[in-house]
Design a protein around this motif. Sequence first.
Motif, PDB file in Angstrom:
ATOM      1  N   CYS A 305       1.082  -0.923  -0.034  1.00  0.00           N
ATOM      2  CA  CYS A 305      -0.023   0.495  -0.037  1.00  0.00           C
ATOM      3  C   CYS A 305       0.727   1.280   0.226  1.00  0.00           C
ATOM      4  O   CYS A 305       1.952   1.788   0.124  1.00  0.00           O
ATOM      5  CB  CYS A 305      -1.265  -0.403   1.083  1.00  0.00           C
ATOM      6  SG  CYS A 305      -1.796  -1.335   1.220  1.00  0.00           S
ATOM      7  N   CYS A 310      -0.583   1.694   6.554  1.00  0.00           N
ATOM      8  CA  CYS A 310      -1.835   1.567   6.254  1.00  0.00           C
ATOM      9  C   CYS A 310      -2.859   0.417   6.523  1.00  0.00           C
ATOM     10  O   CYS A 310      -2.244  -0.433   6.853  1.00  0.00           O
ATOM     11  CB  CYS A 310      -1.809   0.673   4.429  1.00  0.00           C
ATOM     12  SG  CYS A 310      -3.662   1.632   3.353  1.00  0.00           S
ATOM     13  N   HIS A 312      -6.342  -0.360   5.822  1.00  0.00           N
ATOM     14  CA  HIS A 312      -6.970  -0.424   4.419  1.00  0.00           C
ATOM     15  C   HIS A 312      -8.155   0.077   5.096  1.00  0.00           C
ATOM     16  O   HIS A 312      -8.934  -1.121   5.200  1.00  0.00           O
ATOM     17  CB  HIS A 312      -7.138  -2.113   4.300  1.00  0.00           C
ATOM     18  CG  HIS A 312      -4.994  -2.772   4.549  1.00  0.00           C
ATOM     19  ND1 HIS A 312      -4.410  -2.039   3.514  1.00  0.00           N
ATOM     20  CD2 HIS A 312      -4.970  -3.568   5.599  1.00  0.00           C
ATOM     21  CE1 HIS A 312      -3.688  -2.785   4.315  1.00  0.00           C
ATOM     22  NE2 HIS A 312      -3.865  -3.705   5.455  1.00  0.00           N
ATOM     23  N   CYS A 320      -4.800   2.336  -1.730  1.00  0.00           N
ATOM     24  CA  CYS A 320      -4.494   0.732  -0.771  1.00  0.00           C
ATOM     25  C   CYS A 320      -4.766   0.267  -1.605  1.00  0.00           C
ATOM     26  O   CYS A 320      -5.681  -0.788  -2.160  1.00  0.00           O
ATOM     27  CB  CYS A 320      -5.491   0.663  -0.119  1.00  0.00           C
ATOM     28  SG  CYS A 320      -5.840  -0.488   1.292  1.00  0.00           S
ATOM     29  N   ILE A 321      -3.661  -1.510  -1.515  1.00  0.00           N
ATOM     30  CA  ILE A 321      -3.865  -2.903  -2.499  1.00  0.00           C
ATOM     31  C   ILE A 321      -5.018  -3.403  -2.381  1.00  0.00           C
ATOM     32  O   ILE A 321      -5.369  -4.471  -2.882  1.00  0.00           O
ATOM     33  CB  ILE A 321      -2.332  -3.202  -2.599  1.00  0.00           C
ATOM     34  CG1 ILE A 321      -2.202  -3.941  -4.070  1.00  0.00           C
ATOM     35  CG2 ILE A 321      -1.809  -3.647  -1.410  1.00  0.00           C
ATOM     36  CD1 ILE A 321      -1.376  -3.341  -5.168  1.00  0.00           C
ATOM     37  N   ILE A 322      -5.335  -4.042  -0.792  1.00  0.00           N
ATOM     38  CA  ILE A 322      -6.073  -4.297   0.068  1.00  0.00           C
ATOM     39  C   ILE A 322      -7.170  -4.415  -0.802  1.00  0.00           C
ATOM     40  O   ILE A 322      -8.028  -4.956  -1.219  1.00  0.00           O
ATOM     41  CB  ILE A 322      -5.797  -4.419   1.693  1.00  0.00           C
ATOM     42  CG1 ILE A 322      -4.694  -4.474   1.879  1.00  0.00           C
ATOM     43  CG2 ILE A 322      -6.835  -5.210   1.952  1.00  0.00           C
ATOM     44  CD1 ILE A 322      -4.317  -6.048   1.443  1.00  0.00           C
TER      45      ILE A 322
HETATM   46 ZN   LIG Z   1      -3.942  -0.643   2.425  1.00  0.00          ZN
END
Ligand SMILES: [Zn+2]
Length: 358
Positions: A305, A310, A312, A320-322
């Motif tokens: 992220c 982060c 999330h 935010c990759i999640i």
């Molecule tokens: Zn995240």
Amino acid sequence: MPHYGRYDSTQTKKSKEKKERAKTKSGKGNIEQTDNQFIIKRTNEATGTIVETKYNEATILYKGKLITAHLKKGLNAVCNQTVFPGDIVVIKQEQPDEYYINNLIKRKNVLARTKIDSTRKSPNAGTSRNIATNIDVAVIVVSAKTPPLHPKFIDRYLMLLQYNNIDCAICLNKADLKTEEDEKVLDIYRKIKIPVVETSTINSTGIENLKDILRGKQAIFVGHSGVGKSSLTNALMETDEIKTSHVSEKSGKGRHTTTTSKYYIWDENSSIIDTPGIRSLDISDFKPNEIKEYFPEFEDWEGRCKYSNCLHYREPMESCIIKQAVKSGIITKERYDSYIRILSDVINDVNIDINEER
Ligand SMILES: [Zn+2]
Ligand SMILES: Nc1nc2c(ncn2[C@@H]2O[C@H](COP(=O)(O)OP(=O)(O)O)[C@@H](O)[C@H]2O)c(=O)[nH]1
Ligand SMILES: [Mg+2]
């Protein structure tokens, strides 16, 4: 494909570290700090297994029979806050019918209702919250219909079990009443590779599959009152001697007939601890940025992220990759929602709306 931490045979470095942490924390009751002589590593002396504890005595399986024993003299502690079902203890016999618990063999792990905070130094800190010890596998028992199946409870248990370094499985009991909705909930957990069995003690289905999961292990049933833990224990024991509760039609909740946890041997080297319904699991001792560690499906994206801290949560989607993984369906929405619910409980965010756009 992400790793699923301890549910998978592949152990990442991180989950190994977590294991180490759990190891040093488990077994650390107050007794260890006040009386180093009480907890010992190993012994050649005869040992017994704690079956059940009362305020100042314990029932112990010792040399093939059930005995009642007290804590050794001079140990200033209460029995039911010192030893727990599953504990291995050294017995000293003083009279034909007088037994003492002289030592406790160091535990493999402890299942507690809450995170045990080893920094708290008050007498008996955390110990009254312990449920059982030395567990190879914990079966989270849920039921179809009464009480209804809810993932929130399962997720909290998964978190505590992982924290305590305990393997787990899910058992959907009352499979005779199963709906399509229940099936969807179970799929969330099958996806993250948690063993799921479906049983019905009424139709006697699935019991053999359950036995396959439990055989050769010290296991425990956890879950709400009324889901059928005692009925399943009866099924394993092939008796109907263990009291079961009657589920009230009004509330859908069972009355508590099981009041203490109890250990049973149902096959060679195979034991089960039946527990009373646990109304609340306290997760408030977890820190907000710790929660994500217990969602193994997040592990592969760790550190990717935009912000290293982060959560999330309220961070924007671009950073935010999640959240992106949830959006594209790689992480299930249900598990992400569970994460958000647990997180918002911990940070006391009462304004959380699970359906809001994040
Ligand atoms: Zn995240
Ligand atoms: N329909 C159905 N009812 C069950 C099943 N297993 C248990 N029950 C009922 O659920 C109630 C609660 O069972 P109990 O074993 O006491 O639950 P516990 O509180 O989790 O130990 C009792 O009325 C049982 O008869 C099942 O497989 N199907
Ligand atoms: Mg019961």
